[in-house]
Design an enzyme around this catalytic site. Structure first.
Site, PDB file in Angstrom:
ATOM      1  N   HIS A   1     -41.088 -63.335 -68.685  1.00 49.54           N
ATOM      2  CA  HIS A   1     -40.311 -62.560 -69.668  1.00 49.54           C
ATOM      3  C   HIS A   1     -41.285 -61.824 -70.582  1.00 49.54           C
ATOM      4  CE1 HIS A   1     -37.686 -61.573 -73.034  1.00 49.54           C
ATOM      5  NE2 HIS A   1     -36.674 -61.741 -72.202  1.00 49.54           N
TER       6      HIS A   1
ATOM      7  N   GLU B   1     -36.334 -55.290 -67.433  1.00 50.47           N
ATOM      8  CA  GLU B   1     -36.067 -55.367 -68.867  1.00 50.47           C
ATOM      9  C   GLU B   1     -37.037 -54.461 -69.620  1.00 50.47           C
ATOM     10  OE1 GLU B   1     -33.732 -59.174 -70.013  1.00 50.47           O
ATOM     11  OE2 GLU B   1     -35.845 -59.513 -70.348  1.00 50.47           O
TER      12      GLU B   1
ATOM     13  N   GLY C   1     -33.114 -56.617 -77.590  1.00 50.94           N
ATOM     14  CA  GLY C   1     -32.765 -57.004 -78.954  1.00 50.94           C
ATOM     15  C   GLY C   1     -32.684 -55.847 -79.931  1.00 50.94           C
TER      16      GLY C   1
HETATM   17  P1  13P Z   1     -30.900 -58.852 -75.566  1.00 50.98           P
HETATM   18  O1  13P Z   1     -29.714 -58.889 -74.625  1.00 50.98           O
HETATM   19  O2  13P Z   1     -30.673 -59.627 -76.818  1.00 50.98           O
HETATM   20  O3  13P Z   1     -31.360 -57.440 -75.791  1.00 50.98           O
HETATM   21  O4  13P Z   1     -32.093 -59.607 -74.822  1.00 50.98           O
HETATM   22  C1  13P Z   1     -32.430 -59.222 -73.531  1.00 50.98           C
HETATM   23  C2  13P Z   1     -33.382 -60.202 -72.975  1.00 50.98           C
HETATM   24  O5  13P Z   1     -34.539 -60.256 -73.335  1.00 50.98           O
HETATM   25  C3  13P Z   1     -32.862 -61.135 -71.957  1.00 50.98           C
HETATM   26  O6  13P Z   1     -33.898 -61.790 -71.321  1.00 50.98           O
END
Ligand code: 13P
Length: 279
Positions: free
Chosen positions: A115, A187, A193
């Site tokens: 991640h 991602e 976030g």
């Molecule tokens: P958010 O959905 O809060 O943007 O986070 C995404 C994330 O990092 C999932 O691994």
């Protein structure tokens, strides 16, 4: 885009040989008591017509795993247990770390690997990501490999080269048949976030690039089999837009997965892409 499927949800059900996977990454939220309530609530909200079409995984903090395992197994909930990370070694003097065999022993099926928060905040290198992928496979679990570019890389037109470098290193750790069952989460770091999700078209471009790269590296079956999730500011309103794209097979959800009602809505929205509108 790789086929003539509809690009908007609702018109025709999406046809895919890949079962979509919607994953809740709780990050460092919810102790085991809150986890118990949240998963119980989620279990009551999930409808068989959605979970028949959509696979769901929940990735709580390590301290919650045993509690969630007992609940999910005891009540036969249609939820796969997930973890957020593990160490690449099976055991040793690594204070504070948790190993893949420990997770496997708890019935964990999916482990998030690499991640961007592990990469940027905890110094996880591409080499460590590759070693961790191997560890997860050694213990018969499935990795969810995270890749994604920063805002600066995107602005500099380096999205694909960043993804290529991350994939090249990670895929080097896997056999072609392991690639065919791999989940890759795209991602973009700037979307995590922030409330600023990638557009469905940009996410789809990245997903197609990821699929193509896996196919080049592992052959056509690997390219066809790999499931690509999108993650970054997913919510119940935008979830279906991503799944309408042929190369996107699921979502990795942070903030919107913390409360059962919202996460159940995300799952329902994904299910709606695979069902005819009447159901
Ligand atoms: P958010 O959905 O809060 O943007 O986070 C995404 C994330 O990092 C999932 O691994």
């Amino acid at each position: 885009m790789t086929s003539a499927e509809p690009t908007k949800a609702g018109a025709r059900p999406k046809r895919s040989t890949r079962k979509p996977l919607v994953s809740a990454n709780w990050k460092m939220h919810h102790d085991h008591t809150v986890a118990l309530h949240t998963v119980r609530d989620l279990g009551m909200r999930l409808r068989p017509e959605d979970t028949g079409l959509v696979e769901v995984s929940v990735h709580p903090p390590f301290t919650d795993l045993r509690t969630v395992q007992v609940l999910v197994e005891g009540e036969s909930l249609p939820i796969a247990l997930g973890a957020q990370h593990c160490h690449a070694e099976d055991e040793g003097a690594f204070t504070g770390e948790v190993s893949a065999p420990m997770l496997a022993r708890l019935g964990v099926r999916y482990v998030i690997v690499g991640h961007s928060e592990r990469r940027t905040l905890f110094g996880m290198t591409d080499e460590l990501v590759a070693a961790t992928l191997r560890a997860v496979h050694r213990h018969a679990m499935q990795p969810i490999l995270c890749v994604g570019e920063s805002a600066q890389e995107r602005d500099a037109g380096k999205t694909e080269s960043r993804l290529a470098a991350q994939l090249e290193s990670a895929l080097g750790a896997l056999a072609p048949e392991q690639m065919a069952s791999l989940v890759v989460a795209y991602e973009p770091i700037w979307a995590i976030g922030t409330g600023r999700a990638a557009s469905a078209v940009d996410a789809a471009d990245a997903a197609s690039f990821i699929r193509l790269t896996v196919a080049e590296r592992g052959g056509p079956a690997a390219g066809e089999g790999v499931r690509v999730q999108y993650g970054g500011s997913v919510n119940p309103e935008n979830a279906a837009d991503f799944l309408a794209e042929p190369d996107i097979d699921g979502l990795l959800v942070g903030g919107a997965s913390l409360q059962a009602p919202g996460f159940a809505e995300v799952i329902r929205a994904v299910g709606s892409c695979y069902r005819s509108p009447a159901t």
